[in-house]
Write a protein that holds these residues in place. Structure first.
Motif, PDB file in Angstrom:
ATOM      1  N   VAL A  28      53.197  40.840  44.801  1.00 56.17           N
ATOM      2  CA  VAL A  28      53.344  40.772  43.346  1.00 56.17           C
ATOM      3  C   VAL A  28      52.079  41.117  42.554  1.00 56.17           C
ATOM      4  CG1 VAL A  28      54.215  39.079  41.416  1.00 56.17           C
ATOM      5  CG2 VAL A  28      54.770  38.833  43.888  1.00 56.17           C
ATOM      6  N   ASN A  29      52.295  42.249  41.693  1.00 59.55           N
ATOM      7  CA  ASN A  29      51.257  42.444  40.735  1.00 59.55           C
ATOM      8  C   ASN A  29      50.805  41.507  39.578  1.00 59.55           C
ATOM      9  OD1 ASN A  29      49.931  44.265  38.277  1.00 59.55           O
ATOM     10  ND2 ASN A  29      49.320  45.140  40.310  1.00 59.55           N
ATOM     11  N   ALA A  30      49.558  41.369  39.365  1.00 64.29           N
ATOM     12  CA  ALA A  30      49.181  40.282  38.527  1.00 64.29           C
ATOM     13  C   ALA A  30      49.508  40.888  37.125  1.00 64.29           C
ATOM     14  CB  ALA A  30      47.646  40.278  38.458  1.00 64.29           C
ATOM     15  N   GLY A  31      49.970  42.103  36.784  1.00 64.72           N
ATOM     16  CA  GLY A  31      50.608  42.291  35.477  1.00 64.72           C
ATOM     17  C   GLY A  31      49.266  43.051  34.603  1.00 64.72           C
ATOM     18  N   PRO A  32      49.290  43.707  33.613  1.00 66.44           N
ATOM     19  CA  PRO A  32      48.274  44.512  32.942  1.00 66.44           C
ATOM     20  C   PRO A  32      47.168  43.720  32.402  1.00 66.44           C
ATOM     21  CG  PRO A  32      50.368  44.412  31.533  1.00 66.44           C
ATOM     22  CD  PRO A  32      50.740  43.920  32.965  1.00 66.44           C
ATOM     23  N   SER A  33      47.536  42.371  32.189  1.00 70.90           N
ATOM     24  CA  SER A  33      46.635  41.555  31.642  1.00 70.90           C
ATOM     25  C   SER A  33      45.857  40.603  32.611  1.00 70.90           C
ATOM     26  CB  SER A  33      47.033  40.181  30.668  1.00 70.90           C
ATOM     27  OG  SER A  33      47.931  39.496  31.312  1.00 70.90           O
ATOM     28  N   GLY A  34      46.078  40.929  33.994  1.00 70.77           N
ATOM     29  CA  GLY A  34      45.588  40.212  35.099  1.00 70.77           C
ATOM     30  C   GLY A  34      44.790  41.109  35.995  1.00 70.77           C
ATOM     31  N   ILE A  35      44.172  40.703  37.157  1.00 72.69           N
ATOM     32  CA  ILE A  35      43.412  41.702  38.139  1.00 72.69           C
ATOM     33  C   ILE A  35      44.068  41.234  39.357  1.00 72.69           C
ATOM     34  CG2 ILE A  35      41.369  42.031  38.972  1.00 72.69           C
ATOM     35  CD1 ILE A  35      40.010  41.069  36.576  1.00 72.69           C
ATOM     36  N   GLY A  36      44.417  42.142  40.154  1.00 72.38           N
ATOM     37  CA  GLY A  36      44.890  42.499  41.599  1.00 72.38           C
ATOM     38  C   GLY A  36      46.215  42.107  41.396  1.00 72.38           C
ATOM     39  N   ALA A  37      46.613  41.338  42.623  1.00 70.45           N
ATOM     40  CA  ALA A  37      47.978  41.079  43.164  1.00 70.45           C
ATOM     41  C   ALA A  37      47.948  39.752  44.199  1.00 70.45           C
ATOM     42  CB  ALA A  37      48.612  42.422  43.496  1.00 70.45           C
ATOM     43  N   THR A  38      48.966  39.326  44.465  1.00 68.71           N
ATOM     44  CA  THR A  38      49.145  38.531  45.483  1.00 68.71           C
ATOM     45  C   THR A  38      50.223  38.766  46.603  1.00 68.71           C
ATOM     46  OG1 THR A  38      50.868  37.203  44.378  1.00 68.71           O
ATOM     47  CG2 THR A  38      48.689  36.453  44.263  1.00 68.71           C
TER      48      THR A  38
END
Length: 269
Positions: A49-59
């Motif tokens: 699951v990508n963190a989205g454009p306002s976040g960094i990275g993924a889980t």
């Protein structure tokens, strides 16, 4: 009787120490695959699951179903393929969990993505009690929920852009990668190098790069193998040094009690 018990314990310890010495003095640089696992069916049990454009990275985490939106336990088939224990643990059903964090963007070379995975944990727990023979030829039974294998790691995910498969793994022989193995069935104290290699298959959607520079979200099915140099040892029930100290103390206390009892009996007579 005490002398016989003590002599037997010393003999077992000597045999265990000899086996350990032989294993640790054998030639290294031979990587041995000691365990494998496969998904029970074709359902997708991994979610990135990508963190989205306002976040960094993924889980990245395991899921109980191919539609679950949160981390869960997946059933897999787990096997030790190491001689001496493969007979007892072969295609057993295990509870599998995976949790990992991505905190950096990927790199791209000629259309191939390499995504660093900052940290993660992978665990396989038995779903039934397992009876096996330890290194000292003593039969042991471990209850359901025992740790077949747990690893803590940092690793990488690699795959071609728009591809439907990706590899996920690492090796401690390479720089900046760390892997620790623990198990209720195998002893890794003499292991120098470790690696694991798993595959994400049937990616939906295909592998792409998200706006934040890391892999975009996908679901997949996982399977793979675990290796080490040298091969781990089957666990032993030979007492550790601390246990030996307790055992010797216990024998001494028993001897004192027997002498006191004998003295009391003589005095009474």
């Amino acid at each position: 009787m005490i002398r016989n018990l003590f002599s037997s314990a010393i003999l077992k310890s000597a045999l265990g120490a000899s086996a350990l010495l032989l294993s640790t003095t054998s030639a290294h640089a031979v990587v041995s695959t000691f365990a494998t696992f496969t998904s029970l069916n074709s359902s997708k049990n991994i979610s990135l699951v990508n963190a989205g454009p306002s976040g960094i990275g993924a889980t990245v985490y395991s899921t109980s179903t191919d539609t679950a939106t949160s981390a869960g336990v997946s059933k897999v088939q787990f096997s030790f393929i190491q001689p001496g224990i493969s007979t007892y643990i072969n295609n057993v059903v295990a509870d599998f969990t995976l949790n990992a964090n991505i905190t950096k963007p990927l790199t791209e070379v000629d259309g191939t993505f390499t995504q660093p995975v900052f940290s993660g944990t992978m665990t396989f727990l038995s779903t039934t009690a397992i009876t096996f023979v330890g290194a000292d030829s003593i039969t042991q039974t471990l209850a359901a929920g025992s740790n077949l294998l747990t690893l803590n790691f940092n690793a990488k995910i690699s795959g071609d852009e728009f591809g439907s498969t990706a590899t996920f793994g690492a090796s401690t022989a390479a720089h900046n990668y760390n892997i620790t193995y623990t198990s209720d069935f195998l002893d890794f104290s003499s292991v120098i190098n470790k690696d694991f290699s798993t595959s994400f298959t049937a990616l939906t959607p295909a592998l792409t790069k998200a706006a934040n520079g890391s892999l975009d979200s996908f679901r997949a099915t996982i399977g793979g193998q675990f290796s080490s140099d040298p091969a781990p040892l089957i666990v032993s029930t030979v007492p550790e040094p601390a246990s030996w100290a307790l055992m010797v103390t216990g024998f001494m206390m028993l001897g004192v009690a027997l002498r006191q009892r004998r003295s009391t009996t003589v005095a009474a007579a």
